[in-house]
Design an enzyme around this catalytic site. Structure first.
Site, PDB file in Angstrom:
ATOM      1  N   GLY A 145      50.225  20.759  48.163  1.00 47.20           N
ATOM      2  CA  GLY A 145      50.537  20.529  46.543  1.00 47.20           C
ATOM      3  C   GLY A 145      50.512  19.039  46.745  1.00 47.20           C
ATOM      4  N   ASN A 152      67.765  24.162  41.700  1.00 46.26           N
ATOM      5  CA  ASN A 152      67.292  22.908  42.397  1.00 46.26           C
ATOM      6  C   ASN A 152      67.472  21.744  41.862  1.00 46.26           C
ATOM      7  OD1 ASN A 152      65.632  21.246  43.989  1.00 46.26           O
ATOM      8  ND2 ASN A 152      63.512  22.322  43.217  1.00 46.26           N
ATOM      9  N   GLU A 185      58.607  29.677  45.553  1.00 42.09           N
ATOM     10  CA  GLU A 185      59.845  29.223  46.267  1.00 42.09           C
ATOM     11  C   GLU A 185      61.206  29.930  45.548  1.00 42.09           C
ATOM     12  OE1 GLU A 185      57.862  25.220  46.585  1.00 42.09           O
ATOM     13  OE2 GLU A 185      59.342  25.038  48.092  1.00 42.09           O
ATOM     14  N   ARG A 220      51.908   9.907  49.380  1.00 40.76           N
ATOM     15  CA  ARG A 220      52.306   9.631  50.912  1.00 40.76           C
ATOM     16  C   ARG A 220      51.187   9.364  51.749  1.00 40.76           C
ATOM     17  NH1 ARG A 220      56.174  14.578  50.502  1.00 40.76           N
ATOM     18  NH2 ARG A 220      57.721  13.988  49.249  1.00 40.76           N
ATOM     19  N   GLU A 232      46.175  26.540  46.013  1.00 39.32           N
ATOM     20  CA  GLU A 232      46.023  27.755  45.137  1.00 39.32           C
ATOM     21  C   GLU A 232      44.783  27.730  44.074  1.00 39.32           C
ATOM     22  OE1 GLU A 232      49.781  29.066  43.447  1.00 39.32           O
ATOM     23  OE2 GLU A 232      50.637  28.668  45.495  1.00 39.32           O
ATOM     24  N   ASN A 233      44.665  26.442  43.723  1.00 46.46           N
ATOM     25  CA  ASN A 233      43.842  25.951  42.383  1.00 46.46           C
ATOM     26  C   ASN A 233      42.745  25.339  42.832  1.00 46.46           C
ATOM     27  OD1 ASN A 233      45.543  27.238  40.248  1.00 46.46           O
ATOM     28  ND2 ASN A 233      46.954  25.747  41.360  1.00 46.46           N
ATOM     29  N   HIS A 291      59.416  22.176  53.290  1.00 51.93           N
ATOM     30  CA  HIS A 291      58.565  23.284  52.667  1.00 51.93           C
ATOM     31  C   HIS A 291      59.065  24.807  53.638  1.00 51.93           C
ATOM     32  CE1 HIS A 291      55.342  20.242  51.362  1.00 51.93           C
ATOM     33  NE2 HIS A 291      56.196  20.265  50.349  1.00 51.93           N
ATOM     34  N   ARG A 309      68.910  25.601  46.433  1.00 52.26           N
ATOM     35  CA  ARG A 309      67.716  25.032  47.218  1.00 52.26           C
ATOM     36  C   ARG A 309      68.467  23.601  47.879  1.00 52.26           C
ATOM     37  NH1 ARG A 309      62.939  20.884  46.215  1.00 52.26           N
ATOM     38  NH2 ARG A 309      62.304  20.842  48.290  1.00 52.26           N
ATOM     39  N   LYS A 360      66.322  21.881  38.129  1.00 53.28           N
ATOM     40  CA  LYS A 360      65.265  22.777  37.834  1.00 53.28           C
ATOM     41  C   LYS A 360      66.110  24.215  37.860  1.00 53.28           C
ATOM     42  CE  LYS A 360      61.311  20.503  39.371  1.00 53.28           C
ATOM     43  NZ  LYS A 360      60.543  20.563  40.552  1.00 53.28           N
ATOM     44  N   GLY A 389      49.934  23.753  44.733  1.00 53.45           N
ATOM     45  CA  GLY A 389      49.026  23.749  43.661  1.00 53.45           C
ATOM     46  C   GLY A 389      47.601  23.435  44.179  1.00 53.45           C
ATOM     47  N   ASP A 433      46.500  13.105  41.459  1.00 61.90           N
ATOM     48  CA  ASP A 433      46.173  14.414  41.089  1.00 61.90           C
ATOM     49  C   ASP A 433      44.757  14.977  41.462  1.00 61.90           C
ATOM     50  OD1 ASP A 433      45.283  16.732  39.291  1.00 61.90           O
ATOM     51  OD2 ASP A 433      47.330  16.622  38.848  1.00 61.90           O
TER      52      ASP A 433
HETATM   53  P1  ADP Z   1      54.239  19.940  44.012  1.00 64.77           P
HETATM   54  O1  ADP Z   1      54.388  19.296  45.598  1.00 64.77           O
HETATM   55  O2  ADP Z   1      54.822  18.581  43.059  1.00 64.77           O
HETATM   56  O3  ADP Z   1      55.318  21.055  43.758  1.00 64.77           O
HETATM   57  P2  ADP Z   1      52.017  21.196  43.219  1.00 64.77           P
HETATM   58  O4  ADP Z   1      52.186  22.143  44.224  1.00 64.77           O
HETATM   59  O5  ADP Z   1      52.181  21.445  42.002  1.00 64.77           O
HETATM   60  O6  ADP Z   1      52.849  20.067  43.658  1.00 64.77           O
HETATM   61  O7  ADP Z   1      50.506  20.420  43.331  1.00 64.77           O
HETATM   62  C1  ADP Z   1      50.186  19.651  42.610  1.00 64.77           C
HETATM   63  C2  ADP Z   1      48.338  19.399  43.010  1.00 64.77           C
HETATM   64  O8  ADP Z   1      48.076  20.786  42.665  1.00 64.77           O
HETATM   65  C3  ADP Z   1      47.881  18.372  41.891  1.00 64.77           C
HETATM   66  O9  ADP Z   1      47.027  17.557  42.940  1.00 64.77           O
HETATM   67  C4  ADP Z   1      46.749  19.328  41.089  1.00 64.77           C
HETATM   68  O10 ADP Z   1      45.724  18.846  40.963  1.00 64.77           O
HETATM   69  C5  ADP Z   1      46.865  20.594  41.761  1.00 64.77           C
HETATM   70  N1  ADP Z   1      47.054  21.613  40.783  1.00 64.77           N
HETATM   71  C6  ADP Z   1      47.938  22.242  40.320  1.00 64.77           C
HETATM   72  N2  ADP Z   1      47.773  23.136  39.301  1.00 64.77           N
HETATM   73  C7  ADP Z   1      46.419  23.155  39.198  1.00 64.77           C
HETATM   74  C8  ADP Z   1      45.604  23.821  38.524  1.00 64.77           C
HETATM   75  N3  ADP Z   1      45.941  24.777  37.465  1.00 64.77           N
HETATM   76  N4  ADP Z   1      44.313  23.646  38.687  1.00 64.77           N
HETATM   77  C9  ADP Z   1      43.588  22.780  39.538  1.00 64.77           C
HETATM   78  N5  ADP Z   1      44.508  21.832  40.257  1.00 64.77           N
HETATM   79  C10 ADP Z   1      46.043  22.161  40.050  1.00 64.77           C
END
Ligand code: ADP
Length: 396
Positions: A209, A7, A383, A240, A333-334, A179, A90, A14, A330, A282
């Site tokens: 994310g 990528n 991905e 954005r 999932e989290n 995406h 990619r 990456k 991100g 974040d």
């Molecule tokens: P990108 O679009 O850069 O790939 P990600 O999919 O990594 O971004 O998403 C980044 C967001 O996901 C951030 O706002 C962050 O708060 C959240 N995030 C990522 N990992 C975690 C985690 N382990 N716990 C909580 N939030 C997370």
């Protein structure tokens, strides 16, 4: 067979080396600051991490350093380059030229170059990555996997903008969506989970994310998505703005006495939940600021969830129903708080949240209760694995 997934960004690269049989990552890493100075971070599975600050004047040097790391005696994972069976690249923009992944030849490279105008920061870097790999591994088959390809099934009524038709014909102004690799990967898994891999189905994928987009997937095909001509459109994101009235662009340029390019830069890099909260892009920082009583952080989270719920609603309407929804990336999932906030709008679809399931993170979970009419899942995206699978499929 080992697949090398690449990528390439304008100053970064990456990579992952994936065993296509076990689908395990053998090594992964990142080259940063290519063309500035250069840093390689290489993570071989089962061995110590290797970091090196090293001159990387161009991407070819970066690729050769990565290949050296992969075959190194101490921190390498393969004996020589013949153990790399194929390379999956990619590619951000395939315009209307690519509706699926393809084996790369000179014609494909020329066609990707013709899409450069549509992604001026990304496609040229992607092409440089292909050339660098070709120069160092001339006999190894290479495949291009496009972010836009999955969305090429959108109907005209979804992808055209309400502007004079000749701008579509002459300048290719339309919604493309991004995406795609993630939306395709997650929707396939969701259809497996709900037992609708074949036959009619209606699902919505929320890739949340730093960059976020939501896609409506009918019978396995993308029929609408929230990102547009560029990834700036749609949801409110980390930095954005997402969709805004385009007249704001001209108005701000005049008020701030700056160029249109500068306004677009603000909308890309200084807006979104970062710009609204003044705290961070974040969501972990936003959540803790909101818990500490920061009102702008709270409203930023509310705006994010509200806009996401609006897209889900509009896609449920567009498909005349929805069987299941998946959260991924991100935040999806989290972040249990954001998921719950979005889910709070879904009662009208017959959805009920399993609070205990929602407290988990980073794994495949069913968020809906057993009685819930609408099924909602968390499905981790991958991905790189999706690119490796597509690559293997095409070179078989
Ligand atoms: P990108 O679009 O850069 O790939 P990600 O999919 O990594 O971004 O998403 C980044 C967001 O996901 C951030 O706002 C962050 O708060 C959240 N995030 C990522 N990992 C975690 C985690 N382990 N716990 C909580 N939030 C997370």
């Amino acid at each position: 067979m080992n697949i090398f997934v690449v990528n390439c960004g304008s100053s970064s690269l990456k990579y992952q080396l994936i065993d296509s049989v076990t689908e395990k990552v053998i090594a992964k890493g990142l080259c940063e600051r290519i063309g500035i100075d250069g840093k390689l971070t290489h993570n071989p599975t089962g061995k110590d991490k290797f970091e090196e600050t090293v001159d990387m004047p161009d991407h070819k040097t970066a690729v050769s350093l990565v290949l050296k790391a992969l075959t190194d005696e101490a921190h390498g994972v393969i004996k020589d380059l013949s153990e790399i069976g194929a390379v999956g690249h990619r590619i951000v923009h395939g315009g209307e030229k690519f509706a699926k992944s393809v084996v790369i030849d000179d014609g494909v490279m020329a066609a990707i170059e013709e899409c450069n105008d549509l992604a001026p920061l990304h496609n040229p870097a992607n092409l440089i990555g292909i050339s660098a790999c070709k120069a160092l591994m001339p006999q190894t088959p290479m495949v291009a996997v496009f972010d836009t390809a999955f969305h090429q099934t959108m109907p005209k009524k979804a992808y055209l903008y309400g502007v004079p038709y000749e701008y579509y014909n002459d300048y290719k102004v339309r919604k493309y969506g991004f995406h795609g690799t993630s939306h395709s990967f997650v929707s396939k898994r969701l259809l497996q989970l709900i037992g609708k891999e074949s036959g009619p189905s209606k699902v919505i994928i929320c890739h949340l994310g730093n960059g976020s987009s939501i896609t409506a997937v009918k019978d396995g095909c993308s029929v609408d998505t929230s990102m547009g001509f560029t990834p700036l459109d749609g949801l409110i994101m980390g930095t954005r703005s997402g969709s805004i009235d385009p007249a704001v662009v001209q108005y701000l340029a005049s008020k701030l006495d700056i160029s249109l390019d500068e306004v677009i830069d603000i909308l890309n890099k200084k807006s979104g939940v970062d710009g609204i909260s003044g705290v961070s892009s974040d969501f972990r920082d936003l959540e803790s600021a909101s818990n500490d009583g920061n009102e702008r952080a709270t409203v930023a989270l509310e705006m994010f969830a509200y806009r996401a719920a609006q897209y889900i609603g509009s896609y449920a309407a567009a498909m005349n129903g929805v069987d299941a929804i998946a959260f991924t990336a991100g935040i999806g999932e989290n972040n249990a708080t954001v998921r719950k906030m979005i889910c709070s709008y879904l009662g009208y679809l017959g959805f009920e949240l399993d609070e205990e399931a929602n407290s988990k993170r980073g794994e495949e979970i069913m968020l809906s209760t057993a009685d819930s009419k609408l099924k909602v899942y968390v499905i981790p995206t991958n991905e790189e694995l999706a690119i490796a699978r597509e690559t293997l499929e095409l070179i078989k």
